[in-house]
Design an enzyme around this catalytic site. Structure first.
Site, PDB file in Angstrom:
ATOM      1  N   LYS A  30       3.426  44.038  52.387  1.00 52.47           N
ATOM      2  CA  LYS A  30       4.137  43.535  51.176  1.00 52.47           C
ATOM      3  C   LYS A  30       3.899  42.168  50.813  1.00 52.47           C
ATOM      4  CE  LYS A  30       8.389  42.361  50.542  1.00 52.47           C
ATOM      5  NZ  LYS A  30       8.353  41.314  49.581  1.00 52.47           N
ATOM      6  N   ASP A  59       4.493  42.991  45.380  1.00 47.76           N
ATOM      7  CA  ASP A  59       5.720  42.717  44.929  1.00 47.76           C
ATOM      8  C   ASP A  59       6.062  41.627  43.933  1.00 47.76           C
ATOM      9  OD1 ASP A  59       8.524  43.090  44.770  1.00 47.76           O
ATOM     10  OD2 ASP A  59       8.830  41.959  46.829  1.00 47.76           O
ATOM     11  N   LYS A  61       7.565  42.292  40.596  1.00 50.19           N
ATOM     12  CA  LYS A  61       8.516  42.387  39.872  1.00 50.19           C
ATOM     13  C   LYS A  61       8.247  42.041  38.180  1.00 50.19           C
ATOM     14  CE  LYS A  61      11.793  41.725  43.583  1.00 50.19           C
ATOM     15  NZ  LYS A  61      11.248  40.969  44.645  1.00 50.19           N
ATOM     16  N   ASP A  64       8.891  41.102  31.258  1.00 51.76           N
ATOM     17  CA  ASP A  64       8.373  40.532  30.054  1.00 51.76           C
ATOM     18  C   ASP A  64       8.551  41.472  28.932  1.00 51.76           C
ATOM     19  OD1 ASP A  64       6.931  38.701  28.224  1.00 51.76           O
ATOM     20  OD2 ASP A  64       6.349  37.637  30.274  1.00 51.76           O
ATOM     21  N   THR A 118      18.762  43.142  46.396  1.00 46.25           N
ATOM     22  CA  THR A 118      19.624  43.363  47.282  1.00 46.25           C
ATOM     23  C   THR A 118      20.372  42.208  47.874  1.00 46.25           C
ATOM     24  OG1 THR A 118      17.623  42.968  48.745  1.00 46.25           O
ATOM     25  CG2 THR A 118      18.528  45.394  48.455  1.00 46.25           C
ATOM     26  N   ARG A 208      11.882  39.019  58.144  1.00 43.49           N
ATOM     27  CA  ARG A 208      12.049  38.194  59.229  1.00 43.49           C
ATOM     28  C   ARG A 208      12.333  38.893  60.516  1.00 43.49           C
ATOM     29  NH1 ARG A 208      15.465  37.110  54.931  1.00 43.49           N
ATOM     30  NH2 ARG A 208      15.361  35.194  53.841  1.00 43.49           N
TER      31      ARG A 208
END
Length: 227
Positions: A30, A59, A61, A64, A118, A208
């Protein structure tokens, strides 16, 4: 279910070093906003040079006006990525325009719509959208499904409901996965691998817990063993 490893480290070199350590595993990579702005298309090429079989989730997102989103989606087609996302809150017309623009391509990436980030707590989300997360995520997912997208980005807690109101084949990708009960960090709605699998999630994103580990490859292997 498939694993997406988030490449969110502070430098290009650190991200590439991480990818070298996990290059023998069947995972997605990602590439998020900071990493892509900093390192660009050349970084995507570098990932493929490490292992051509890696699949890349860009990723960004997109959010517009409809025409600009469709233009951006068409530009993404030239990057050779395997999946990208847009914001469902950009609206049905924007999502439909993105998908209409990609119709002429022989092979296109998976296209997902972001429902509720999230990182949102319930009260924060309600302050912005004047709706509960569960209700709005269902609505956004229904919109995305009807506009021809392949799935949505949501938390594991919305996945089952979304599949029930759309289709079992409608994909859900869930960030905020903490495979071994790690600290949630800046995420609010986190789940473990077993929960995600139980509610039919198609892709989990882990960052992480992998890149902060002393042995990232070992963590990847332990996660994949749970599938």
């Amino acid at each position: 279910m498939e694993l997406c490893v988030a490449l969110d480290l502070p430098t290009k070199e650190e991200n590439l070093a991480l990818v070298e350590k996990i290059k023998n595993y069947n995972v997605w990579l990602k590439v998020g906003l900071r990493t892509y702005i900093r390192d660009g298309e050349e970084f995507l090429k570098a990932l493929k040079s490490i292992n051509p079989d890696f699949k890349i989730f860009l990723d960004l997102k997109l959010y517009d006006i409809p025409n600009t989103m469709a233009d951006a989606a068409e530009s993404i087609m030239g990057l050779g990525v395997d999946m990208f996302n847009v914001h469902a809150s950009a609206g049905r017309r924007a999502m439909k325009e993105v998908m209409d623009r990609l119709v002429g391509y022989e092979k296109r990436p998976i296209v997902l719509a972001v429902t509720a980030l999230t990182s949102f707590a319930e009260d924060e989300f309600t302050a912005v959208y004047e709706s509960s997360i569960a209700t709005k995520a269902d609505q956004f997912a229904k919109d995305a499904h009807e506009c021809g997208l392949d799935g949505v980005v949501c938390s594991a807690f919305e996945s089952e409901s979304i599949k029930n109101i759309t289709s079992k084949e409608f994909m859900t990708l869930t960030p905020g996965i903490r495979p071994f009960g790690e600290d949630a960090g800046d995420q609010q709605r986190v789940a473990d691998v077993a929960y995600a699998q139980g509610v039919g999630v198609d892709f989990i994103v882990v960052g992480r817990p992998i890149y902060k580990a002393q042995n990232p490859a070992e963590v990847v292997e332990k996660i994949l063993e749970q599938f």
